[in-house]
Design a protein around this motif. Structure first.
Motif, PDB file in Angstrom:
ATOM      1  N   SER A 199       0.936  -1.302   0.007  1.00  0.00           N
ATOM      2  CA  SER A 199       0.115   0.019  -0.198  1.00  0.00           C
ATOM      3  C   SER A 199       0.717   1.496  -0.007  1.00  0.00           C
ATOM      4  O   SER A 199       0.424   2.330  -0.614  1.00  0.00           O
ATOM      5  CB  SER A 199      -0.869  -0.065   1.392  1.00  0.00           C
ATOM      6  N   ALA A 200       2.009   1.246   0.432  1.00  0.00           N
ATOM      7  CA  ALA A 200       2.839   2.365   0.704  1.00  0.00           C
ATOM      8  C   ALA A 200       4.213   1.976   1.506  1.00  0.00           C
ATOM      9  O   ALA A 200       4.412   0.788   1.855  1.00  0.00           O
ATOM     10  CB  ALA A 200       2.358   3.498   1.868  1.00  0.00           C
ATOM     11  N   ILE A 201       5.129   3.075   0.971  1.00  0.00           N
ATOM     12  CA  ILE A 201       6.580   2.728   1.505  1.00  0.00           C
ATOM     13  C   ILE A 201       6.799   3.964   2.622  1.00  0.00           C
ATOM     14  O   ILE A 201       6.448   5.010   2.160  1.00  0.00           O
ATOM     15  CB  ILE A 201       7.744   2.725   0.397  1.00  0.00           C
ATOM     16  N   ARG A 298      25.407  14.593   8.458  1.00  0.00           N
ATOM     17  CA  ARG A 298      25.387  15.036   7.075  1.00  0.00           C
ATOM     18  C   ARG A 298      24.163  14.137   6.441  1.00  0.00           C
ATOM     19  O   ARG A 298      24.263  12.872   6.715  1.00  0.00           O
ATOM     20  CB  ARG A 298      26.507  15.188   6.351  1.00  0.00           C
ATOM     21  N   GLU A 299      23.228  14.650   5.886  1.00  0.00           N
ATOM     22  CA  GLU A 299      22.393  13.667   5.271  1.00  0.00           C
ATOM     23  C   GLU A 299      22.751  13.097   4.109  1.00  0.00           C
ATOM     24  O   GLU A 299      23.272  13.752   3.232  1.00  0.00           O
ATOM     25  CB  GLU A 299      20.818  14.547   5.047  1.00  0.00           C
ATOM     26  N   GLU A 300      22.718  11.746   3.785  1.00  0.00           N
ATOM     27  CA  GLU A 300      23.095  11.245   2.619  1.00  0.00           C
ATOM     28  C   GLU A 300      21.937  10.884   1.663  1.00  0.00           C
ATOM     29  O   GLU A 300      22.304  10.846   0.592  1.00  0.00           O
ATOM     30  CB  GLU A 300      23.997  10.129   3.083  1.00  0.00           C
ATOM     31  N   SER A 301      20.815  10.618   2.344  1.00  0.00           N
ATOM     32  CA  SER A 301      19.631  10.199   1.287  1.00  0.00           C
ATOM     33  C   SER A 301      18.369  10.384   2.088  1.00  0.00           C
ATOM     34  O   SER A 301      18.298  10.102   3.362  1.00  0.00           O
ATOM     35  CB  SER A 301      19.728   8.567   0.867  1.00  0.00           C
ATOM     36  N   TRP A 302      17.301  10.672   1.333  1.00  0.00           N
ATOM     37  CA  TRP A 302      16.057  10.754   1.987  1.00  0.00           C
ATOM     38  C   TRP A 302      14.933  10.488   0.898  1.00  0.00           C
ATOM     39  O   TRP A 302      15.085  10.947  -0.365  1.00  0.00           O
ATOM     40  CB  TRP A 302      15.909  12.406   2.456  1.00  0.00           C
ATOM     41  N   THR A 303      14.102   9.748   1.472  1.00  0.00           N
ATOM     42  CA  THR A 303      12.796   9.189   0.656  1.00  0.00           C
ATOM     43  C   THR A 303      11.688   9.416   1.171  1.00  0.00           C
ATOM     44  O   THR A 303      11.554   8.934   2.173  1.00  0.00           O
ATOM     45  CB  THR A 303      13.155   7.728   0.359  1.00  0.00           C
ATOM     46  N   PRO A 304      10.771  10.278   0.827  1.00  0.00           N
ATOM     47  CA  PRO A 304       9.565  10.843   1.256  1.00  0.00           C
ATOM     48  C   PRO A 304       8.622   9.811   1.278  1.00  0.00           C
ATOM     49  O   PRO A 304       8.697   8.788   0.507  1.00  0.00           O
ATOM     50  CB  PRO A 304       9.019  11.809   0.745  1.00  0.00           C
ATOM     51  N   ILE A 305       7.579   9.629   1.937  1.00  0.00           N
ATOM     52  CA  ILE A 305       6.435   8.705   2.000  1.00  0.00           C
ATOM     53  C   ILE A 305       5.980   8.546   0.415  1.00  0.00           C
ATOM     54  O   ILE A 305       6.006   9.321  -0.080  1.00  0.00           O
ATOM     55  CB  ILE A 305       5.170   8.980   2.981  1.00  0.00           C
ATOM     56  N   VAL A 306       6.014   6.933   0.116  1.00  0.00           N
ATOM     57  CA  VAL A 306       5.238   6.679  -1.039  1.00  0.00           C
ATOM     58  C   VAL A 306       3.991   6.264  -0.965  1.00  0.00           C
ATOM     59  O   VAL A 306       4.113   4.804  -0.375  1.00  0.00           O
ATOM     60  CB  VAL A 306       6.230   5.661  -1.924  1.00  0.00           C
ATOM     61  N   GLU A 307       2.877   6.928  -1.531  1.00  0.00           N
ATOM     62  CA  GLU A 307       1.623   6.180  -1.339  1.00  0.00           C
ATOM     63  C   GLU A 307       1.347   5.632  -2.788  1.00  0.00           C
ATOM     64  O   GLU A 307       1.126   6.333  -3.619  1.00  0.00           O
ATOM     65  CB  GLU A 307       0.448   7.094  -0.796  1.00  0.00           C
ATOM     66  N   PHE A 308       1.270   4.098  -2.707  1.00  0.00           N
ATOM     67  CA  PHE A 308       0.962   3.548  -4.424  1.00  0.00           C
ATOM     68  C   PHE A 308      -0.363   3.955  -4.647  1.00  0.00           C
ATOM     69  O   PHE A 308      -1.395   3.672  -3.826  1.00  0.00           O
ATOM     70  CB  PHE A 308       1.334   2.022  -4.112  1.00  0.00           C
ATOM     71  N   GLU A 309      -0.387   4.410  -5.694  1.00  0.00           N
ATOM     72  CA  GLU A 309      -1.980   4.754  -6.300  1.00  0.00           C
ATOM     73  C   GLU A 309      -2.976   3.875  -6.100  1.00  0.00           C
ATOM     74  O   GLU A 309      -2.897   2.651  -6.573  1.00  0.00           O
ATOM     75  CB  GLU A 309      -1.742   4.969  -7.878  1.00  0.00           C
ATOM     76  N   PRO A 310      -4.038   4.250  -5.473  1.00  0.00           N
ATOM     77  CA  PRO A 310      -4.880   3.213  -5.048  1.00  0.00           C
ATOM     78  C   PRO A 310      -5.763   2.247  -6.131  1.00  0.00           C
ATOM     79  O   PRO A 310      -5.842   1.399  -5.959  1.00  0.00           O
ATOM     80  CB  PRO A 310      -6.112   3.907  -4.256  1.00  0.00           C
ATOM     81  N   LEU A 311      -6.092   3.123  -7.208  1.00  0.00           N
ATOM     82  CA  LEU A 311      -6.651   2.204  -8.361  1.00  0.00           C
ATOM     83  C   LEU A 311      -5.696   1.103  -8.931  1.00  0.00           C
ATOM     84  O   LEU A 311      -5.969   0.101  -9.071  1.00  0.00           O
ATOM     85  CB  LEU A 311      -7.120   3.175  -9.300  1.00  0.00           C
ATOM     86  N   LEU A 312      -4.425   1.472  -8.950  1.00  0.00           N
ATOM     87  CA  LEU A 312      -3.503   0.589  -9.524  1.00  0.00           C
ATOM     88  C   LEU A 312      -3.298  -0.485  -8.493  1.00  0.00           C
ATOM     89  O   LEU A 312      -3.281  -1.810  -8.855  1.00  0.00           O
ATOM     90  CB  LEU A 312      -2.185   1.265  -9.980  1.00  0.00           C
ATOM     91  N   ARG A 313      -2.963  -0.073  -7.338  1.00  0.00           N
ATOM     92  CA  ARG A 313      -2.862  -1.003  -6.346  1.00  0.00           C
ATOM     93  C   ARG A 313      -4.214  -2.084  -6.179  1.00  0.00           C
ATOM     94  O   ARG A 313      -3.624  -3.417  -6.160  1.00  0.00           O
ATOM     95  CB  ARG A 313      -2.802  -0.427  -5.024  1.00  0.00           C
TER      96      ARG A 313
END
Length: 390
Positions: A199-201, A298-313
């Motif tokens: 559903s999400a990451i 020092r920030e080396e990487s950042w990934t915001p929340i990923v909500e997978f598209e509900p209709l495709l999911r």
């Protein structure tokens, strides 16, 4: 196919895998990918960032449906994290051909480079470069534990470092992306289901903490005269655990580098890497800000929340559920990062399938998936691809 890969990069002492990007093991895995693709008559190509693509059909005529994952590993990782998705992609194409299915859209198998970030510290390096999320100059300057830069490594492997960067032409070939992955937790075990849908990451990132002190003799320097950065590091480890509990997230100092790294010396520098993840971005950011007080961070990487598209999911879940004996396919979130999340963040319709891991353990030789569950994953993936390619 998993058996064919089992010996590549395996540590005979632990059973774990050492498959750093652009290592000898990684080059052997790349050769294997080319061989499997050509054996199926697929058109194989490597993009400017080292990602591999194998196409059934011409994606330049219309965007295609892509599936796949990665072949690199964390240090001492398991056999399924990444390779299961690539192997299952080829197997799903075999199933579709056995059914006599002819896709109306191009169908591709992808292998993204350096998903784990074990060598150069930035996860999903290949997909971040492809989508333009990561500046190529910064990527080329990244160094491994031996001090060798990504640029130097690429040149030694016969690649052109100057070509790295956003690749809109390649990305335009991807109409949608479905990644199958072994589950990295116990969600499907607890739900008694062989296959699940993401559903999400969770939002997640990595931060480097440098603790400075004074290198000195461990036997002759009085305790009161020492400036030992290991003490500050140890305090941060304990603080991270306490703060993670308080904020309701997870936080881990999993990598540390000590200089001069002598058993009989007080360290002069301790560098440590924090991995923090949680269901909400605010909680993760609050924890890092709290730990950063009085530290060189020092920030080396950042990934915001990923909500997978509900209709495709939901479409994916419905197609996967058509597998005989599968029943309803559960939908669950994950704290693990994936290339599917990077592509989704760049606007590519993306989804994920998970295959049950009975141990619940990942990034370890104890990671596992039963053969029957892997087969169920392949059948579910084939159903999904057939649905999306109609």
């Amino acid at each position: 196919m998993l058996e064919d890969l089992a010996h590549i990069g395996r540590d005979p002492a632990t059973g774990g895998y050492l498959r750093d990007s652009w290592s000898a093991a990684d080059m052997e895995l790349r050769e294997w990918f080319w061989g499997e693709a050509r054996r199926r008559g697929l058109d194989v190509r490597e993009d400017r960032n080292g990602n591999l693509w194998a196409w059934w059909g011409d994606p330049s005529r219309r965007p295609g449906v892509v599936t796949g994952s990665h072949l690199d590993s964390v240090r001492q990782g398991g056999a399924f994290d990444g390779p299961l998705g690539v192997v299952s992609a080829f197997a799903a194409l075999d199933v579709l051909r056995e059914r006599g299915f002819e896709p109306s859209a191009p169908l591709g198998v992808a292998c993204f480079t350096d998903e784990e970030g074990a060598r150069f510290g930035v996860p999903c390096l290949g997909s971040r470069l492809l989508t333009g999320v990561l500046d190529p100059a910064r990527a080329l300057a990244l160094t491994d534990d031996a001090g060798e830069s990504l640029a130097e490594v690429l040149r030694r492997r016969g690649r052109t470092p100057e070509g790295l960067g956003a690749d809109p032409a390649t990305l335009a070939h991807v109409g949608s992306y479905v990644e199958l992955h072994v589950e990295q937790g116990r969600g499907l075990v607890d739900l008694d289901a062989p296959v699940g849908v993401a559903s999400a990451i969770w939002p997640h990132g990595r931060w480097r903490f440098d603790f400075h002190g004074q290198a000195n003799h461990a036997g002759t320097t009085r305790l009161e005269d020492r400036d030992d950065p290991m003490l500050a590091y140890a305090a941060k480890v304990l603080a991270a655990r306490e703060a993670a509990v308080r904020h309701g997230i997870v936080a881990t100092f999993g990598k540390v580098r000590v200089s001069p790294n002598n058993a009989n010396a007080v360290p002069g520098l301790v560098s440590a890497w924090l991995d923090a993840r949680g269901a909400g971005e605010e909680a993760v950011r609050a924890l890092v800000a709290e730990l950063a007080e009085g530290a060189d961070v020092r920030e080396e990487s950042w990934t915001p929340i990923v909500e997978f598209e509900p209709l495709l999911r939901d479409r994916i879940a419905e197609a996967a559920a058509q597998t005989p004996g599968s029943g309803a396919v559960p939908v669950l979130a994950t704290g693990a990062g994936h290339d599917a999340g990077i592509l989704a963040g760049a606007g590519v319709p993306s989804a994920m399938l998970f295959v049950r891991n009975p141990t619940g353990i990942s990034h370890s030789p104890a990671e596992h998936a039963e053969a029957d569950d892997c087969a169920a994953g392949v059948r579910a993936l084939a159903n999904v691809l057939e649905e999306l390619c109609r």
